[in-house]
Design an enzyme around this catalytic site. Structure first.
Site, PDB file in Angstrom:
ATOM      1  N   VAL A   9      47.218  23.493  35.145  1.00 41.39           N
ATOM      2  CA  VAL A   9      46.158  23.863  34.198  1.00 41.39           C
ATOM      3  C   VAL A   9      46.831  24.375  32.932  1.00 41.39           C
ATOM      4  O   VAL A   9      47.919  24.953  32.987  1.00 41.39           O
ATOM      5  CB  VAL A   9      45.179  24.912  34.766  1.00 41.39           C
ATOM      6  CG1 VAL A   9      44.268  24.299  35.806  1.00 41.39           C
ATOM      7  CG2 VAL A   9      45.917  26.111  35.333  1.00 41.39           C
ATOM      8  N   SER A  10      46.164  24.167  31.797  1.00 45.51           N
ATOM      9  CA  SER A  10      46.776  24.484  30.503  1.00 45.51           C
ATOM     10  C   SER A  10      46.687  25.944  30.109  1.00 45.51           C
ATOM     11  O   SER A  10      47.498  26.422  29.329  1.00 45.51           O
ATOM     12  CB  SER A  10      46.125  23.635  29.398  1.00 45.51           C
ATOM     13  OG  SER A  10      46.289  22.271  29.687  1.00 45.51           O
ATOM     14  N   THR A  11      45.686  26.666  30.610  1.00 44.89           N
ATOM     15  CA  THR A  11      45.527  28.063  30.210  1.00 44.89           C
ATOM     16  C   THR A  11      45.573  28.978  31.430  1.00 44.89           C
ATOM     17  O   THR A  11      45.302  28.557  32.548  1.00 44.89           O
ATOM     18  CB  THR A  11      44.191  28.289  29.468  1.00 44.89           C
ATOM     19  OG1 THR A  11      43.111  27.953  30.332  1.00 44.89           O
ATOM     20  CG2 THR A  11      44.115  27.431  28.211  1.00 44.89           C
ATOM     21  N   GLN A  14      42.316  29.437  33.640  1.00 43.49           N
ATOM     22  CA  GLN A  14      41.851  28.340  34.493  1.00 43.49           C
ATOM     23  C   GLN A  14      42.501  28.467  35.867  1.00 43.49           C
ATOM     24  O   GLN A  14      43.542  29.098  36.015  1.00 43.49           O
ATOM     25  CB  GLN A  14      42.229  26.980  33.875  1.00 43.49           C
ATOM     26  CG  GLN A  14      41.501  26.672  32.568  1.00 43.49           C
ATOM     27  CD  GLN A  14      42.027  25.379  31.952  1.00 43.49           C
ATOM     28  OE1 GLN A  14      43.225  25.215  31.757  1.00 43.49           O
ATOM     29  NE2 GLN A  14      41.124  24.470  31.650  1.00 43.49           N
ATOM     30  N   GLY A  40      48.829  27.765  33.116  1.00 45.08           N
ATOM     31  CA  GLY A  40      48.995  28.044  31.689  1.00 45.08           C
ATOM     32  C   GLY A  40      50.143  27.285  31.060  1.00 45.08           C
ATOM     33  O   GLY A  40      50.843  27.792  30.182  1.00 45.08           O
TER      34      GLY A  40
END
Length: 197
Positions: A9-11, A14, A40
């Site tokens: 997940v990018s953040t 999440q 992240g």
């Protein structure tokens, strides 16, 4: 042969729980020590520069299966994704992308990768053409392109001193000179220090 899962997940806010649920729902049983999670971490970072993917890559061997929910979990740069997939296939690792299928040494997998590469090249060419068209339009409208001409700081400082001495406010002086107030303040602070005796 063992099955591994890669979740990303990018953040930080999440979670990867849904990805793991989807993998389990597709019938794959993955032992907890074979689940590698990036929390992240942007997909723009090449796969082999990510800590967890590096650890996963070190554990994978011929005959292993790697499952991801979507191809973009491996990355956002399609060329890096294709290079990563090809490297896994060459090592004998079977990559399963839910909703896309199995990527291995089959003709179908090669076709899929070649199509993705062609689409990526097409997108790059379209972006390049749009950029060139915008630059041509700006040039036609009289805009100056390229880096701004460097201003002579000594000359600019001299003008600033004269304006301030004549009673111009700091804000108006900055506006007249075409620079920001913070740039003007910084420039006026950098006066050569007097030699200490």
């Amino acid at each position: 042969m063992p099955t591994f899962a890669y979740l990303r997940v990018s953040t930080k806010d999440q979670t990867t729980e849904q990805q793991l649920t989807q993998i389990a729902g597709a019938g794959y049983t993955v032992e907890p020590d074979r689940v590698f999670t990036e929390q992240g971490v942007s997909g723009k970072i090449p796969a082999l520069q990510r800590e967890q993917f590096q650890r996963l890559n070190d554990r994978l061997s011929t005959g292993d299966t790697l499952v991801v929910t979507k191809l973009d979990r491996l990355g956002r740069d399609i060329l890096d994704v294709i290079a990563t997939v090809r490297a896994l296939i060459e090592r004998g690792v079977v990559l399963v992308v839910l909703g896309l299928g199995t990527l291995d040494n089959s003709a179908q997998a090669n076709l899929t990768l070649n199509m993705l590469a062609a689409i990526s090249e097409f997108e790059r060419q379209i972006i390049s053409e749009r950029t060139k068209a915008k630059l041509a339009q700006k040039k036609a409208d009289g805009a100056r392109l390229g880096r701004p001409v460097k201003v002579d700081n000594a000359e600019l400082k001299s003008k600033a001193e004269a304006l301030l001495a004549s009673g111009s406010s700091w804000r108006n002086t900055a506006k007249t000179l075409g620079i920001s107030l913070s740039t003007l303040q910084r420039m006026m602070k950098t006066t050569p220090a007097e030699p200490k005796i």
